[in-house]
Scaffold this motif. Structure first.
Motif, short mmCIF file in Angstrom:
data_model
loop_
_atom_site.label_atom_id
_atom_site.label_comp_id
_atom_site.label_asym_id
_atom_site.label_seq_id
_atom_site.Cartn_x
_atom_site.Cartn_y
_atom_site.Cartn_z
N GLU A 204 0.84 -1.21 0.00
CA GLU A 204 0.00 0.00 0.00
C GLU A 204 0.87 1.26 0.00
O GLU A 204 0.53 2.26 -0.64
N LEU B 217 2.11 1.85 -3.52
CA LEU B 217 1.04 2.43 -4.35
C LEU B 217 0.82 3.90 -3.98
O LEU B 217 0.66 4.76 -4.86
N ILE C 101 0.91 -7.57 -5.28
CA ILE C 101 -0.18 -6.60 -5.16
C ILE C 101 -0.04 -5.44 -6.16
O ILE C 101 -1.03 -4.93 -6.66
N LYS D 148 1.88 -5.40 -9.14
CA LYS D 148 2.31 -5.65 -10.53
C LYS D 148 1.20 -5.40 -11.55
O LYS D 148 1.49 -5.00 -12.68
N GLN E 126 -0.72 -3.02 -11.66
CA GLN E 126 -0.80 -1.60 -11.97
C GLN E 126 0.49 -1.12 -12.62
O GLN E 126 0.81 0.07 -12.58
N SER F 99 -7.62 2.88 -1.93
CA SER F 99 -7.38 1.44 -1.75
C SER F 99 -8.73 0.75 -1.70
O SER F 99 -9.75 1.39 -1.49
#
Lengths: 454, 486
Positions: free
Chosen positions: A139, A142, A173, A175, A177, A329
């Motif tokens: 998170e 991101l 989590i 990849k 994006q 999220s």
């Protein structure tokens, strides 16, 4: 019927109120051909006495070996009051505090948690939890891509000295994006992230540099230099820290001149039992300027109609239940109960207690390292200082050694690094928290001596 | 009063301090902390009293009827907590050898089996930490499936407008675009709109059935046919599994992947906002992509299967094996229910919901779908009251708090104006439901007499309505030491 209070009388009254003759009639909108038969593969129900016997047998099978294993989950003493209060029904069986007036207990506690965490990290703000340390790093990655206004890069610099499983969770989590994780090597002498290796990336565009403290080897990183380098290179800095270590070590908000942008990590050391890996909780703090990019719940203090102080969920416009596909999220349910435990834990330990736990864990690991390296065939691997874990090399197969220690001596003798770090040879990551005594350490050492002697 | 305001410099919970240790420290001075963190300095009793008192400011299942729609607030059996807290379970290191975990792993293996059976899926992975992470894992598997077939044009996930907010958010986290599908007049998915939306760009659809509108989508087989025909896969959001447990199985409805919310259907505690557990179940074609670890059996030993055993896996969702302690509680609950207890959950959850709906309509409330059967939950709409009396769903919700009932879910799903989503669950007795109905009737009378009374509610709680706008505009999310009152 277990957990169902209805008497025959209740059922018939309710059915007649509804205007049907049987409960089955209530399922009349479900097409017949979709209805399933009996669940034959599921065993018959047990009463509480029977299930108690079953679970005690299963627990006894597992035993409680002597633990020198850390690698992301640490055995600390948990005061009795922590879980006595955490499992009070009012905390245990409540839900997300959407109705603020009926949830002031949880909301005030979360506000106190945010305050403690922000202060421990020397950061401006904290959220009210994420799932665990590894997914918190995902998170944070991101978030750094969203928050770095100076760069459009979707590349992240990720030291190899970070817990390898954190890297793989982050990869899984982020990849999809199209975010790319680029390895940064460590200095084989010190075990610290290699500042000279970082120079090869100078002038390139990255969203963020991840900085662990301590790193996976237990080694204390040169955090000031790493943070300063990230700032100069116009990338955000994302710290991944052990919260227990921050009672002793300089907190991320004070690294270099301006501190890091985002901090995350695993909250388990703060009052959460090992419990096979969960539930734990991830934490996240950041600078004020990034707060609107932060994922997860945030609690704010405000006033009510009478001007009285109260607490409520705030900045909800970041969240999925409001923003749907544009949320920061998808997280909804997080780890509230674990945060409850951590807040009570930090309150009981206080600043001095937490520091003492950290210091004792550090010192015990020093004792362990000194004692084990007296043994022929065991040597320390890295020169730099460590917090409460360290790496030793053994002149035998590390994997087999760990198996033998567990099977024949009920000792968890560390984490085998040879899979993730083949270049270190037969290396073990070992840990002794404040819960290990000198006798425990001596037992481990003499057992190891005997095994290596043969 | 905040815990910080009770702090006294130099005070400590002395029994909790580790003994001093005289070994030498080797830490470099520039790495050390020089500032003291603002943690409370308090005695053990002060801390215990403070947090006990805070707990008393909460509504919870243990103290209140909590009909929060879509959240399945049922009784959390105490045995599940007591037994999952046995010292061998709480003391087990996640990286300890499977040798010291056969008891625990056997429970997990059997839980996978029971969840497979009750959902009709081919395999289950327990590791996602909550529903939203299960959704992420599910959609990531759909993506991995298409990518593996080089079917890379599929860039869109379809989501009904009634879906939970997590659905579109999860799809976006997996790199998909989201296309909303409208709901038909009767609460079922608009089939014509669905037909118009599917195509070679469709990766899949995320559906909750029964939907968040509290009705079972009768055309589910037709929907499955349309999406599969177009080459897309079907995702089942298990938030409402309580309604159909042991009655209908998502696998039989044609779903390719599902997540379950064990903190809902399998009665693990909600904990003031988690922890949850969101295991995923898959059909045969998605089996290779499941997140790891998965509990397997090798040479009569239970083991955690990892990336080496499952090379096509989408990977790991958390550092270890998910919320193990939550899974253990769900396992104990499932063993206590047994095969005969599972369909009873759906039976009585549905009986309670339909009874409530019928009687609330009788006292003057409007159902959003009066012609439909309620599932385990249903929606009231206060559109009429809002227009005629100026009383909103929020006002009724707040007034309920004064009468010692937790409010239903408000303003979700978004497409029903002024809605209350009510889910009583199977563990509530008839007299509790009757008490709730009487109170709802009383509130309606109050609304007709003095709407202002409701608009100001609640009156009897620790605080009255809070200023949410101020909470955002004058953001105060961290206590600062300078505020200590001298």
């Amino acid at each position: 019927m277990p957990f169902i209070p209805h008497s025959e009388h209740d059922i018939s009254k309710m059915l007649s109120t509804i205007g049907v003759t049987s409960i089955d009639d209530l399922f009349d909108e479900i097409p017949d051909n979709l209805r399933c038969g009996n669940l034959d593969k599921i065993p018959q129900g047990l009463n509480e006495m029977e299930v108690t016997r079953l679970m005690r047998e299963r627990a006894a099978q597992d035993g409680l070996p002597l633990c020198f294993l850390g690698a992301g989950a640490y055995e600390h003493h948990i005061p009795a009051a922590v879980w006595e209060i955490t499992t009070r029904g009012e905390f245990y069986s409540a839900y997300t505090p959407y109705q603020a007036e009926a949830s002031q207990g949880t909301l005030q506690l979360l506000y106190e948690y945010q305050s403690m965490m922000a202060s421990l990290m020397a950061m401006d703000v904290s959220n009210a939890s994420l799932y665990d340390g590894a997914s918190a790093l995902a998170e944070a990655v991101l978030m750094s891509v969203r928050a770095n206004k100076k760069s459009k890069s979707r590349k992240i610099l990720m030291p190899r000295s970070i817990n390898p499983v954190y890297r793989s969770v982050t990869e899984a989590i982020v990849k999809n994006q199209a975010i790319e994780l680029i390895d940064v090597s460590y200095d084989s002498a010190t075990g610290q992230t290699d500042l000279t290796a970082l120079q090869q990336f100078a002038g390139e565009d990255f969203a963020a540099l991840v900085i662990p403290q301590p790193n996976f080897f237990g080694v204390i990183e040169n955090v000031d230099a790493l943070t300063a380098w990230a700032t100069e290179s116009k990338m955000l800095s994302v710290a991944v820290v052990n919260p227990m270590a921050m009672a002793l070590l300089k907190p991320p908000g004070e690294w270099a001149d301006e501190g890091v942008d985002i901090v995350c990590g695993e909250g388990q050391p703060l009052g959460v039992p090992l419990a096979s890996g969960g539930p734990y909780f991830g934490f996240m703090c950041c600078k004020q300027q990034h707060v609107r990019q932060m994922p997860g719940r945030i609690i704010g203090r405000t006033t009510d109609l009478d001007g009285k102080e109260g607490f409520t969920l705030t900045l909800q416009a970041r969240e999925q239940h409001i923003r749907r596909s544009k949320a920061t999220s998808n997280i909804c349910t997080n780890q509230g109960l674990l945060v409850t435990a951590a807040t009570i834990y930090m309150s009981l330990l206080g600043p001095e207690g937490l520091k003492k736990v950290a210091l004792n864990s550090h010192k015990n690991t020093q004792l362990l390292l000194n004692r084990l390296t007296e043994i022929k065939g065991v040597s320390a691997v890295f020169k730099a200082s460590t917090f409460h874990e360290c790496v030793v090399q053994v002149e035998t197969d590390a994997k087999l050694l760990i198996e033998q220690l567990a099977k024949e001596h009920h000792i968890l003798g560390g984490f085998d690094l040879s899979v993730d770090y083949a270049e270190l040879g037969n290396a073990l990551l070992i840990c002794a928290t404040e819960t290990r005594t000198r006798e425990d350490i001596e037992r481990f050492a003499t057992t190891l001596e005997k095994i290596l002697d043969n | 009063m905040l815990i910080f305001e009770q702090s006294h410099t130099g005070r400590a919970s002395n029994a909790q301090l580790p003994a001093d240790n005289d070994a030498l420290s080797s830490l470099p001075a520039d790495a050390l902390r020089t500032t003291k963190p603002n943690l409370p300095e308090a005695s053990e009793m002060q801390v215990v009293r403070h947090f006990t008192r805070l707990s008393q400011k909460n509504f919870s299942i243990d103290t209140h009827f909590y009909p929060l729609g879509s959240c399945t607030m049922k009784y959390n059996p105490r045995a599940c907590n007591t037994l999952a807290s046995l010292p061998e379970f709480t003391g087990r290191h996640p990286l300890g050898p499977s040798l010291h975990g056969q008891g625990f792993l056997k429970c997990m293996y059997e839980l996978q089996g029971m969840l497979k059976e009750v959902t009709g899926m081919q395999a289950v992975s327990l590791c996602p930490a909550a529903g939203a992470q299960g959704e992420f894992a599910g959609v990531a598997m759909i993506k991995a499936y298409h990518d593996n077939r080089n079917d890379t044009q599929r860039c869109e996930i379809l989501v009904p407008d009634a879906a939970h907010g997590t659905n579109p958010a999860s799809a976006v986290m997996c790199g998909y675009k989201v296309r909303e599908i409208p709901t038909g007049k009767n609460g079922d998915v608009d089939i014509d709109a669905l037909k118009a939306a599917v195509g070679p760009q469709t990766a899949g659809i995320m559906l909750t059935n029964p939907s968040t509108l509290g009705v079972f989508d009768r055309k589910i087989k037709e929907i499955a046919g349309i999406v599969h025909e177009a080459g897309g896969l079907l995702y089942y959001d298990g938030a409402n599994l309580n309604a159909i447990l042991g009655k209908v199985r998502p696998g039989d409805m044609g779903f390719d992947v599902i997540h379950m919310n064990l903190h809902k259907t399998f009665s693990t505690p909600h904990g003031g906002g988690g922890p949850g557990a969101g295991p995923v179940g898959v059909s045969k074609r998605l089996k290779p992509y499941m997140p790891v670890p998965i509990v397997g059996k090798k040479d009569q030993q239970y083991v955690l299967l990892d990336e080496n055993d499952c090379p096509q896996s989408i990977g790991r969702m958390s550092a270890f094996a998910g919320n193990a302690g939550v899974l253990l509680r769900a396992y104990i609950y499932a063993r206590m229910l047994g095969r005969e207890g599972m369909p009873r959950v759906a039976d009585f959850a549905t009986l309670n919901a339909n009874y409530l709906l019928k009687r609330l309509m009788a006292v003057g409330y409007d159902a959003a779908y009066p012609e439909r059967r309620a599932t385990h939950e249903f929606i009231l709409t206060l559109k009429k009251q809002a227009k005629e009396l100026g009383v909103t769903a929020m006002d009724v919700a707040k007034r309920l708090l004064d009468y010692d009932f937790h409010a239903p879910t408000t303003y979700f799903p978004l497409l029903i104006p002024e809605c209350l989503l009510i889910e009583p669950t199977e563990t509530e007795a008839k007299e509790t439901l009757d008490g709730f109905i009487d109170t709802m009737a009383k509130i309606l009378v109050e609304a007709e007499g003095d709407a202002q009374l409701l608009k100001q509610a609640p009156y009897t709680l620790p605080v009255r309505r809070l200023d949410d706008v101020k909470a955002v505009k004058q953001l105060d999310v961290v206590w600062k030491k300078t505020e200590v009152k001298q």
